[in-house]
Design an enzyme around this catalytic site. Sequence first.
Site, PDB file in Angstrom:
ATOM      1  N   GLY A   1      -1.642   0.966   9.677  1.00 31.43           N
ATOM      2  CA  GLY A   1      -1.051   0.643  10.977  1.00 31.43           C
ATOM      3  C   GLY A   1      -2.020   0.214  12.061  1.00 31.43           C
ATOM      4  O   GLY A   1      -1.694   0.270  13.245  1.00 31.43           O
TER       5      GLY A   1
ATOM      6  N   SER B   1       0.837  -1.190   0.000  1.00 34.02           N
ATOM      7  CA  SER B   1       0.000   0.000   0.000  1.00 34.02           C
ATOM      8  C   SER B   1       0.880   1.252   0.000  1.00 34.02           C
ATOM      9  O   SER B   1       1.638   1.503   0.939  1.00 34.02           O
ATOM     10  CB  SER B   1      -0.898   0.032   1.229  1.00 34.02           C
ATOM     11  OG  SER B   1      -1.518   1.300   1.290  1.00 34.02           O
TER      12      SER B   1
ATOM     13  N   MET C   1      -8.909   8.268  -0.187  1.00 33.65           N
ATOM     14  CA  MET C   1      -9.820   8.594   0.929  1.00 33.65           C
ATOM     15  C   MET C   1     -10.301  10.034   0.796  1.00 33.65           C
ATOM     16  O   MET C   1      -9.487  10.924   0.526  1.00 33.65           O
ATOM     17  CB  MET C   1      -9.073   8.459   2.260  1.00 33.65           C
ATOM     18  CG  MET C   1      -8.460   7.094   2.481  1.00 33.65           C
ATOM     19  SD  MET C   1      -7.570   7.076   4.051  1.00 33.65           S
ATOM     20  CE  MET C   1      -6.871   5.427   4.005  1.00 33.65           C
TER      21      MET C   1
ATOM     22  N   HIS D   1      -1.053  -1.014  -4.429  1.00 35.46           N
ATOM     23  CA  HIS D   1      -2.355  -0.739  -3.830  1.00 35.46           C
ATOM     24  C   HIS D   1      -2.441   0.757  -3.551  1.00 35.46           C
ATOM     25  O   HIS D   1      -1.604   1.325  -2.837  1.00 35.46           O
ATOM     26  CB  HIS D   1      -2.523  -1.555  -2.540  1.00 35.46           C
ATOM     27  CG  HIS D   1      -3.886  -1.430  -1.937  1.00 35.46           C
ATOM     28  ND1 HIS D   1      -4.980  -2.125  -2.406  1.00 35.46           N
ATOM     29  CD2 HIS D   1      -4.339  -0.685  -0.893  1.00 35.46           C
ATOM     30  CE1 HIS D   1      -6.038  -1.814  -1.678  1.00 35.46           C
ATOM     31  NE2 HIS D   1      -5.675  -0.931  -0.755  1.00 35.46           N
TER      32      HIS D   1
ATOM     33  N   HIS E   1      -8.212   1.444  -4.616  1.00 33.81           N
ATOM     34  CA  HIS E   1      -9.229   1.196  -3.584  1.00 33.81           C
ATOM     35  C   HIS E   1      -9.892   2.531  -3.262  1.00 33.81           C
ATOM     36  O   HIS E   1      -9.290   3.382  -2.618  1.00 33.81           O
ATOM     37  CB  HIS E   1      -8.503   0.585  -2.358  1.00 33.81           C
ATOM     38  CG  HIS E   1      -9.360   0.410  -1.155  1.00 33.81           C
ATOM     39  ND1 HIS E   1      -8.811   0.140   0.087  1.00 33.81           N
ATOM     40  CD2 HIS E   1     -10.702   0.437  -0.988  1.00 33.81           C
ATOM     41  CE1 HIS E   1      -9.797   0.012   0.972  1.00 33.81           C
ATOM     42  NE2 HIS E   1     -10.944   0.193   0.344  1.00 33.81           N
TER      43      HIS E   1
ATOM     44  N   ASP F   1      -7.171  -6.498   3.258  1.00 29.27           N
ATOM     45  CA  ASP F   1      -6.543  -5.191   3.456  1.00 29.27           C
ATOM     46  C   ASP F   1      -6.605  -4.763   4.919  1.00 29.27           C
ATOM     47  O   ASP F   1      -7.696  -4.557   5.460  1.00 29.27           O
ATOM     48  CB  ASP F   1      -7.286  -4.180   2.568  1.00 29.27           C
ATOM     49  CG  ASP F   1      -6.606  -2.824   2.513  1.00 29.27           C
ATOM     50  OD1 ASP F   1      -5.527  -2.667   3.102  1.00 29.27           O
ATOM     51  OD2 ASP F   1      -7.173  -1.926   1.857  1.00 29.27           O
ATOM     52  N   GLY F   2      -5.415  -4.621   5.548  1.00 24.93           N
ATOM     53  CA  GLY F   2      -5.345  -4.075   6.897  1.00 24.93           C
ATOM     54  C   GLY F   2      -4.714  -5.022   7.898  1.00 24.93           C
ATOM     55  O   GLY F   2      -5.164  -6.148   8.086  1.00 24.93           O
ATOM     56  N   GLY F   3      -3.620  -4.569   8.498  1.00 21.44           N
ATOM     57  CA  GLY F   3      -2.980  -5.353   9.555  1.00 21.44           C
ATOM     58  C   GLY F   3      -2.315  -6.631   9.069  1.00 21.44           C
ATOM     59  O   GLY F   3      -2.125  -7.564   9.849  1.00 21.44           O
TER      60      GLY F   3
ATOM     61  N   GLY G   1      -9.461   3.798   6.662  1.00 23.92           N
ATOM     62  CA  GLY G   1      -9.168   5.195   6.984  1.00 23.92           C
ATOM     63  C   GLY G   1      -7.725   5.429   7.380  1.00 23.92           C
ATOM     64  O   GLY G   1      -7.186   6.504   7.164  1.00 23.92           O
TER      65      GLY G   1
ATOM     66  N   ASP H   1      -4.670   3.785  -2.087  1.00 24.63           N
ATOM     67  CA  ASP H   1      -5.778   4.088  -1.179  1.00 24.63           C
ATOM     68  C   ASP H   1      -6.272   5.516  -1.359  1.00 24.63           C
ATOM     69  O   ASP H   1      -5.570   6.471  -1.004  1.00 24.63           O
ATOM     70  CB  ASP H   1      -5.308   3.898   0.278  1.00 24.63           C
ATOM     71  CG  ASP H   1      -5.187   2.433   0.641  1.00 24.63           C
ATOM     72  OD1 ASP H   1      -6.168   1.700   0.429  1.00 24.63           O
ATOM     73  OD2 ASP H   1      -4.116   2.021   1.133  1.00 24.63           O
TER      74      ASP H   1
ATOM     75  N   MET I   1     -12.031  -5.842   4.110  1.00 23.67           N
ATOM     76  CA  MET I   1     -11.272  -5.007   5.040  1.00 23.67           C
ATOM     77  C   MET I   1     -11.090  -5.776   6.349  1.00 23.67           C
ATOM     78  O   MET I   1     -12.063  -6.266   6.933  1.00 23.67           O
ATOM     79  CB  MET I   1     -12.020  -3.695   5.341  1.00 23.67           C
ATOM     80  CG  MET I   1     -12.126  -2.715   4.190  1.00 23.67           C
ATOM     81  SD  MET I   1     -10.569  -2.326   3.353  1.00 23.67           S
ATOM     82  CE  MET I   1      -9.585  -1.686   4.706  1.00 23.67           C
TER      83      MET I   1
ATOM     84  N   SER J   1       2.056  -0.647   6.427  1.00 17.58           N
ATOM     85  CA  SER J   1       3.085  -0.356   7.428  1.00 17.58           C
ATOM     86  C   SER J   1       4.058  -1.521   7.607  1.00 17.58           C
ATOM     87  O   SER J   1       5.246  -1.283   7.853  1.00 17.58           O
ATOM     88  CB  SER J   1       2.438   0.026   8.759  1.00 17.58           C
ATOM     89  OG  SER J   1       1.475  -0.923   9.127  1.00 17.58           O
TER      90      SER J   1
ATOM     91  N   MET K   1     -12.142   4.736  -1.288  1.00 17.51           N
ATOM     92  CA  MET K   1     -12.862   4.925  -0.019  1.00 17.51           C
ATOM     93  C   MET K   1     -13.500   6.299  -0.069  1.00 17.51           C
ATOM     94  O   MET K   1     -13.122   7.224   0.666  1.00 17.51           O
ATOM     95  CB  MET K   1     -11.879   4.806   1.167  1.00 17.51           C
ATOM     96  CG  MET K   1     -11.456   3.377   1.436  1.00 17.51           C
ATOM     97  SD  MET K   1      -9.978   3.298   2.468  1.00 17.51           S
ATOM     98  CE  MET K   1      -8.730   3.435   1.200  1.00 17.51           C
TER      99      MET K   1
HETATM  100  C1  DX5 Z   1      -6.797   1.358   5.219  1.00 16.72           C
HETATM  101  C2  DX5 Z   1      -6.235   1.137   3.839  1.00 16.72           C
HETATM  102  C3  DX5 Z   1      -5.147   0.138   3.798  1.00 16.72           C
HETATM  103  C4  DX5 Z   1      -3.925   0.514   4.585  1.00 16.72           C
HETATM  104  C5  DX5 Z   1      -3.327  -0.756   5.118  1.00 16.72           C
HETATM  105  O1  DX5 Z   1      -7.899   2.181   5.134  1.00 16.72           O
HETATM  106  O2  DX5 Z   1      -7.254   0.697   2.953  1.00 16.72           O
HETATM  107  O3  DX5 Z   1      -4.803  -0.204   2.458  1.00 16.72           O
HETATM  108  O4  DX5 Z   1      -2.962   1.197   3.830  1.00 16.72           O
HETATM  109  O5  DX5 Z   1      -2.299  -0.428   5.990  1.00 16.72           O
HETATM  110  P1  DX5 Z   1      -1.633  -1.471   6.986  1.00 16.72           P
HETATM  111  O6  DX5 Z   1      -1.088  -2.584   6.136  1.00 16.72           O
HETATM  112  O7  DX5 Z   1      -0.596  -0.660   7.661  1.00 16.72           O
HETATM  113  O8  DX5 Z   1      -2.735  -1.971   7.894  1.00 16.72           O
HETATM  114 ZN    ZN Z   2      -6.703  -0.198   0.906  1.00 18.48          ZN
END
Ligand code: DX5
Ligand code: ZN
Length: 217
Positions: A146, A9, A38, A34, A67, A176-178, A143, A36, A138, A199, A69
């Site tokens: 990390g 990302s 927002m 990827h 992606h 996506d996420g963590g 949003g 993002d 997700m 992250s 959002m």
């Molecule tokens: C969150 C994003 C993710 C984000 C993931 O809203 O859609 O793509 O960058 O970040 P990590 O991998 O740090 O959770």
């Molecule tokens: Zn994303």
Amino acid sequence: MNQTIIAPSVLAADFANLQRDVEMINASQADWFHIDIMDGVFVPNISFGIPVTEAIKKHATKPLDVHLMIVQPEKYIEAFKKAGADQITVHLEACPHIHRTLAQIKEAGCKAGVVLNPGTPVSLLEDILVDCDLVLLMSVNPGFGGQKFIEKTYDKVRKLKSMITEQNLSTLIEIDGGVNLETGKKLVEAGADALVAGSFVFSSANPLQTIEALKNM
Ligand code: DX5
Ligand code: ZN
């Protein structure tokens, strides 16, 4: 060795050294960028938009996985296609006319996918799965990068995988996420095809090696 698709990302990149970080991803074993987007309305944060996507595209040698959002994503499909998107995912929660929006993405010449927030059940995809090239689940509330991985995601992956198999489809499951080596491995075992990592890649001492480790879990 499996063939998990890895999508770093760019949200976690150093924006003042964006070309350097894009070239790092080019040189790595990653598969997609990827991206993002927002808007500060659909999610409580603002990231970047069309000009930055264009700038990434100028240097990227791999597909852009965009992606969105944002509210009313149907208004911006053409613009993101022009900016360089190869695939576009939109949130079910932001699309009252998801069937039409997916058709619009495909008409623009992109692969099309639906994104579900952690609280949205995969059962809602029953009648739209056939129109999805991919589904993005997700595993954090969208949003911010990390955040802590939500464990319930494993169940959702398994359920979605069985829906895809039942309907005899080849829809990809992206998470996506963590994502890190621990959650990533379990996600792949549950049926995930593609992993986004922000992250975990960019905060690591050696992002190239981290991407390699994710790719070869
Ligand atoms: C969150 C994003 C993710 C984000 C993931 O809203 O859609 O793509 O960058 O970040 P990590 O991998 O740090 O959770
Ligand atoms: Zn994303």
